[in-house]
Design an enzyme around this catalytic site. Structure first.
Site, mmCIF file in Angstrom:
data_model
loop_
_atom_site.group_PDB
_atom_site.id
_atom_site.type_symbol
_atom_site.label_atom_id
_atom_site.label_comp_id
_atom_site.label_asym_id
_atom_site.label_seq_id
_atom_site.Cartn_x
_atom_site.Cartn_y
_atom_site.Cartn_z
ATOM 1 N N ASP A 82 0.833 -1.211 0.000
ATOM 2 C CA ASP A 82 0.000 0.000 0.000
ATOM 3 C C ASP A 82 0.866 1.259 0.000
ATOM 4 O OD1 ASP A 82 -2.014 -1.963 0.485
ATOM 5 O OD2 ASP A 82 -1.728 -1.715 2.645
ATOM 6 N N GLU B 181 -11.229 -0.709 -3.583
ATOM 7 C CA GLU B 181 -10.523 -0.088 -2.457
ATOM 8 C C GLU B 181 -9.292 0.649 -2.968
ATOM 9 O OE1 GLU B 181 -9.477 -3.440 -0.008
ATOM 10 O OE2 GLU B 181 -7.735 -3.967 -1.230
#
Length: 327
Positions: A16, A196
């Site tokens: 991420d 997401e």
């Protein structure tokens, strides 16, 4: 960046990834750490310099309570003279309930140097309803501050959808959430029904929001929404959704499950850069979430004649790395 190539991976075992280039000339990096227990930041004058930059822990999880477990996907931003890090956290693990129960939080540092001064907890970012929420990002446009994030709606099939709202300030929403996309296409529902990890790129009179879809294994991939820069960004009809992934696994290059990206620019300012994580193997033991080998990578973005980004395919690793122990 000779020949417009970046040597990958940038940083091993950092998922991420977020790289922000500040007006001081430094790149600031943060990402999920494998232990999911803290937020670390590092900085360097170049993207590749982040590889050997010293990480500094700026915040650690609480011992108990709503910010005590599974610290995910921090993002660092500089807004109105202060630093902010947005992240998701879960409460104490309930052994009788194995579901994720994350909420979104933000910390602030008013010091010019984010490695000094105090990081103050500004609290939870509250949306219109209580449910699993994560992966917040922010962007400024036409003197307005927008918040984009992923959240579950129990009335919609799936684990998370992408929403947008205008902000009153960097820790408070001003408007009601508007859903921009939900998992519905074949490539968005492999393993899990997921939209997401939104990221925002502004270029050529358009605003692009990329997002990640499906389970965090080889099926993980990136989709994209597009709006005209002068349109009403809080109107779902202003956004067009790509019907195919814009960035996905490359079997040939041994890059699997690229996703949860951010955007930055090259040192000379001439090129836009996509920053993402991917694995270099497919055989994952156990839950992919606890396999630590999603490594941070980056590559130059090309642009089509119609003004849209061409991300190409995840490039083959250019650096040899010792394969860390698999979970």
């Amino acid at each position: 960046m000779e020949n417009e190539k970046i040597l990958n991976p940038i940083i091993i075992q950092r998922a991420d990834p977020m790289i922000y280039k500040h007006n001081d000339g430094y790149y600031y990096f943060t990402a999920s750490v494998p232990e999911y227990d803290r937020i670390e930041v590092r900085k360097a004058k170049t993207i590749e310099g982040l590889r050997n930059a010293e990480p500094v822990d700026v915040w650690r999880r609480h011992e108990s309570g709503e910010m005590s477990n599974l610290i995910w996907a921090p993002e660092i931003h500089f807004i109105n003279g202060a630093w902010y890090i947005y992240f998701a956290a879960a409460p104490d693990k309930n052994i009788e309930d194995d579901t994720f129960n994350h909420r979104m939080f933000v910390i602030q540092n008013e010091n010019e140097n984010p490695f000094t001064g105090n990081w103050v907890e500004k609290g939870r970012i509250k949306t219109a309803w209580e449910s699993f929420s994560l992966d917040a990002t922010i962007f400024e446009h036409n003197e307005k501050l927008y918040y984009v994030w992923a959240q579950q709606d129990i009335n919609i099939k799936g684990h998370s959808n992408i929403y947008i709202a205008e902000m009153e300030n960097p820790w408070t929403l001003k408007t009601k959430p508007v859903m921009l996309t939900k998992p519905e296409l074949e490539w968005e529902i492999k393993g899990f029904w997921v939209n997401e990890g939104p990221a925002v790129l502004k270029k050529n009179g358009k605003i692009f929001i990329t997002y990640s879809a499906s389970a965090t294994d080889v099926n993980y991939c990136i989709g994209m929404l597009t709006a005209e820069e002068n349109s009403n960004l809080l109107d779902k009809n202003s956004w067009t959704k790509s019907q195919t992934p814009v960035f996905k696994t490359s079997m040939e290059n041994h890059q699997y499950g690229p996703g949860h990206n951010s955007f930055t620019v090259s040192e000379d300012g001439k090129h836009d850069v996509i920053v993402y994580h991917a694995r270099n193997y497919t055989e994952i033991k156990g839950d992919p979430l606890y396999d630590p080998n999603r490594h941070t990578r980056a590559q130059i973005i090309n642009w089509r004649e119609d003004g849209t980004p061409d991300f190409g395919v995840p490039e083959v690793d250019s650096l040899e790395i010792e394969t860390p122990v698999k979970a």
